[in-house]
Design a protein around this motif. Structure first.
Motif, PDB file in Angstrom:
ATOM      1  N   LYS A  77      12.677-132.526-111.476  1.00  7.52           N
ATOM      2  CA  LYS A  77      13.266-131.360-112.142  1.00  7.52           C
ATOM      3  C   LYS A  77      13.034-130.095-111.321  1.00  7.52           C
ATOM      4  O   LYS A  77      13.954-129.275-111.146  1.00  7.52           O
ATOM      5  N   VAL A  78      11.817-129.929-110.832  1.00  5.28           N
ATOM      6  CA  VAL A  78      11.497-128.740-110.034  1.00  5.28           C
ATOM      7  C   VAL A  78      12.336-128.714-108.767  1.00  5.28           C
ATOM      8  O   VAL A  78      12.824-127.655-108.352  1.00  5.28           O
ATOM      9  N   LEU A  79      12.527-129.865-108.151  1.00  7.66           N
ATOM     10  CA  LEU A  79      13.371-129.927-106.944  1.00  7.66           C
ATOM     11  C   LEU A  79      14.784-129.456-107.250  1.00  7.66           C
ATOM     12  O   LEU A  79      15.388-128.726-106.448  1.00  7.66           O
ATOM     13  N   PHE A 135      10.982-112.888-100.380  1.00  7.89           N
ATOM     14  CA  PHE A 135      11.375-114.274-100.610  1.00  7.89           C
ATOM     15  C   PHE A 135      11.751-115.016 -99.328  1.00  7.89           C
ATOM     16  O   PHE A 135      12.257-116.131 -99.388  1.00  7.89           O
ATOM     17  N   LYS A 136      11.483-114.401 -98.183  1.00  8.35           N
ATOM     18  CA  LYS A 136      11.889-115.012 -96.918  1.00  8.35           C
ATOM     19  C   LYS A 136      11.296-116.399 -96.711  1.00  8.35           C
ATOM     20  O   LYS A 136      12.019-117.335 -96.330  1.00  8.35           O
ATOM     21  N   PRO A 137       9.985-116.612 -96.955  1.00  4.73           N
ATOM     22  CA  PRO A 137       9.447-117.969 -96.757  1.00  4.73           C
ATOM     23  C   PRO A 137      10.158-119.008 -97.618  1.00  4.73           C
ATOM     24  O   PRO A 137      10.404-120.132 -97.164  1.00  4.73           O
ATOM     25  N   PHE A 138      10.502-118.629 -98.843  1.00  5.24           N
ATOM     26  CA  PHE A 138      11.177-119.580 -99.731  1.00  5.24           C
ATOM     27  C   PHE A 138      12.519-120.005 -99.162  1.00  5.24           C
ATOM     28  O   PHE A 138      12.873-121.187 -99.190  1.00  5.24           O
ATOM     29  N   GLU A 148       9.385-128.892 -98.985  1.00  5.98           N
ATOM     30  CA  GLU A 148       8.213-128.214 -98.426  1.00  5.98           C
ATOM     31  C   GLU A 148       7.605-127.244 -99.433  1.00  5.98           C
ATOM     32  O   GLU A 148       6.379-127.137 -99.551  1.00  5.98           O
ATOM     33  N   VAL A 149       8.458-126.536-100.165  1.00  8.43           N
ATOM     34  CA  VAL A 149       7.962-125.615-101.200  1.00  8.43           C
ATOM     35  C   VAL A 149       7.262-126.401-102.294  1.00  8.43           C
ATOM     36  O   VAL A 149       6.152-126.050-102.734  1.00  8.43           O
ATOM     37  N   LEU A 150       7.883-127.489-102.730  1.00  5.13           N
ATOM     38  CA  LEU A 150       7.312-128.301-103.799  1.00  5.13           C
ATOM     39  C   LEU A 150       5.932-128.831-103.426  1.00  5.13           C
ATOM     40  O   LEU A 150       5.013-128.851-104.259  1.00  5.13           O
ATOM     41  N   ALA A 151       5.773-129.258-102.183  1.00  7.12           N
ATOM     42  CA  ALA A 151       4.512-129.858-101.737  1.00  7.12           C
ATOM     43  C   ALA A 151       3.341-128.887-101.830  1.00  7.12           C
ATOM     44  O   ALA A 151       2.177-129.310-101.913  1.00  7.12           O
ATOM     45  N   GLN A 152       3.619-127.583-101.826  1.00  4.57           N
ATOM     46  CA  GLN A 152       2.559-126.570-101.851  1.00  4.57           C
ATOM     47  C   GLN A 152       2.236-126.078-103.262  1.00  4.57           C
ATOM     48  O   GLN A 152       1.293-125.319-103.449  1.00  4.57           O
TER      49      GLN A 152
END
Length: 571
Positions: free
Chosen positions: A369-371, A33-36, A43-47
């Motif tokens: 919501k995801v954010l 989970f390091k990248p997260f 940034e996570v959401l955009a992908q």
């Protein structure tokens, strides 16, 4: 030879797979989970794909002690981002650890490796969904409220949090912050700390603090209050006519204070209709309750979570699971729970993306919501996985907490009424000396074993904890004339089904005592007829052990009943 080699290779592969899962779990934060944890939520959401976004706002329950192929696939693809553990999923500690390890490993294999919320209900007392032989259990909120001791509350919350950490569970649908104001309320009852909203706030705050230390997110429930009801919203939806003023001054008070102090990671909304707030929809489907009241008026910006969308309180307003999803989404919920039926879960996954593509639901609203979900995971789960690595230290702390909570349980046992002179242990000694014939009306084998330790010569009649209604009435009526054989009776009270047995004792004019090992509100109707009535506020050890000890050995009762129904307490 080839057959032996094949068997050997198969076993080696199985062992290697298990070892890999175990290692992935142990290194979850630093490797999988390091990248997260190093990227921002934006940034996570955009992908993320649409399916992965939808997966992050869903939390599913399942049946059995392992994940089937569908669940494993959903976790690996990111179509499902969160899991709920029920008692039905738990067999042993080792099995549970393997189950949560697998959930983590599968989520780590998804494209962006977003850690899952692994949730359960660990309130203490009746509602302990992580339960198996040998596990130390916490007493109920009612017992803690009766003890009046904040240190007891802290030790109990620490025991629960350490237990969840040991088994890889990072979200607790607790504490119950409902203010119990209706004596006919059986669904909340001892799950509530009391009838004083200030005390409920103080105990709840301690519960949250002990979980946050370990990176476990708590979910307060059931907003904006379930303690005033006389029905179970799991079974059907109904409305309450409580005024907005009373709702704010009593039932919402703990939420207001905890939100103001930033102590709320998640809030679960109920399936109840509050006529003075929104007479049309239950809270989980009400934009007035969630967006207007909770978000705008109370300034809450954390996660909003539905109770199970399969509950009758939900299904009574939604034509099917997809409609329930639409209503809950539009109302403002961030995490939507579908707890039981895989067929419905699959239908929802197959349908959900289309709702956003055809404009039925807004993808911009989904992103918000995801954010919130991603930000909550970043805030809590980094700390959680770091704490998981200190395994030996937490094992020691867990053992110490269990010992402390066992002693603390004695302080919450309440003697609700007594119509005998002197101490209760002395009374039973006197019945023995007089050779009085005693009968134990026992709801279960545990009750029988514990009472027989102290009254070995007494006879036992098994009456069941919650037998079928008409059969129970028939048995009580048929046995009534047999009660005349006895000089004294002890009735183990676990549910409304024991009412008939208490009435039989009264009709035959047989002296009887009640040991309430669950909700004490029901047997309180017999307070004027019993020799005494004592309660443990819950059916499990160490609370029940403390009850038997206080009744048969010490005769000391320091708990004060935490519920009252004759006044409203204002902020």
């Amino acid at each position: 030879m080839r057959k032996k080699t094949t068997v050997f290779l198969t076993l080696l592969l199985l062992f290697s797979s298990f070892f890999l899962i175990f290692e992935k779990t142990k290194a979850a934060q630093t490797l999988q989970f390091k990248p997260f944890f190093t990227e921002t939520a934006d940034e996570v959401l955009a992908q993320m794909s649409l399916d992965e976004k939808i997966g992050q706002i869903l939390i599913f329950g399942f049946w059995g002690d392992s994940l089937d192929e569908n669940f494993q696939t959903w976790l690996t693809t990111g179509e499902l981002g969160n899991i709920k553990i029920f008692l039905r999923n738990v067999e042993t500690g080792e099995q549970l650890q393997g189950l949560t390890n697998l959930v983590i490993a599968l989520a780590a294999e998804s494209e962006y490796g977003i850690p899952p919320f692994i949730a359960t209900d660990m309130e203490g007392g009746t509602v302990n969904h992580i339960r198996f032989e040998g596990i130390p259990l916490a007493p109920s909120a009612g017992l803690i409220g009766a003890s009046g001791n904040f240190e007891n509350a802290r030790n109990t919350a620490r025991l629960i949090a350490l237990t969840l950490l040991e088994f890889g569970i990072n979200m607790n649908f607790a504490p119950v912050v409902d203010i119990l104001t209706n004596p006919e309320n059986r669904v909340i009852s001892t799950r509530s700390y009391g009838s004083d909203p200030q005390r409920v706030y103080e105990f709840s705050k301690i519960f949250i603090q002990e979980h946050e230390k370990l990176g476990i997110i708590t979910v307060l429930k059931h907003f904006p209050g379930h303690g005033m009801t006389s029905f179970d919203s799991h079974l059907f939806s109904d409305s309450v006519d409580i005024s907005r003023e009373d709702l704010f001054n009593v039932h919402i008070l703990p939420y207001r204070k905890l939100i103001r102090e930033g102590k709320t990671g998640g809030i679960m909304v109920s399936h109840i209709i509050y006529n003075d707030i929104d007479p049309e929809y239950p809270a989980a489907f009400s934009t007035v309750v969630i967006n207007n009241l909770l978000r705008e008026e109370l300034k809450y910006d954390g996660l909003v979570i539905t109770d199970d969308l399969e509950m009758e309180g939900s299904q009574g307003y939604a034509k099917d699971i997809v409609d329930a999803f639409i209503l809950a989404f539009r109302a403002g919920n961030d995490l939507l729970l579908v707890a039981h039926t895989e067929k419905l879960q699959k239908k929802l996954l197959d349908t959900a993306a289309g709702l956003f593509k055809n404009g039925t639901l807004s993808e911009d609203a989904l992103d918000q919501k995801v954010l919130r979900v991603l930000k909550a995971k970043k805030k809590y789960l980094s700390r959680f996985y770091t704490n998981m690595s200190f395994e030996k230290e937490h094992e020691t702390a867990l053992k110490q907490s269990a010992e402390i909570v066992e002693k603390a349980s004695n302080e919450g046992i309440v003697l609700l009424t007594s119509n005998i002179e002197g101490s209760i242990p002395d009374y039973f000694k006197l019945t023995t000396e007089k050779n009085q014939k005693g009968l134990i009306l026992s709801p279960n084998s545990d009750f029988t074993d514990n009472v027989k330790k102290h009254l070995p010569d007494w006879e036992v009649l098994d009456i069941g904890s919650f037998p079928e209604r008409e059969l129970n009435k028939k048995r009580a009526k048929e046995a009534q004339h047999l009660l005349k054989k006895y000089d004294i009776i002890i009735l183990g009270f676990t549910s409304i089904r024991q009412i008939e047995w208490a009435e039989a004792c009264i009709q035959e004019n047989i002296p009887f005592a009640i040991l309430s090992i669950n909700n004490p509100l029901t047997p309180m109707r017999f307070a004027d007829y019993t020799l005494f009535l004592a309660t443990s506020f819950g059916p499990h050890s160490p609370a029940t052990d403390a009850l038997y000890k206080n009744v048969f050995e010490t005769g000391v009762f320091t708990g004060i009943f935490p519920y009252h129904f004759d006044e409203i307490i204002n902020d």
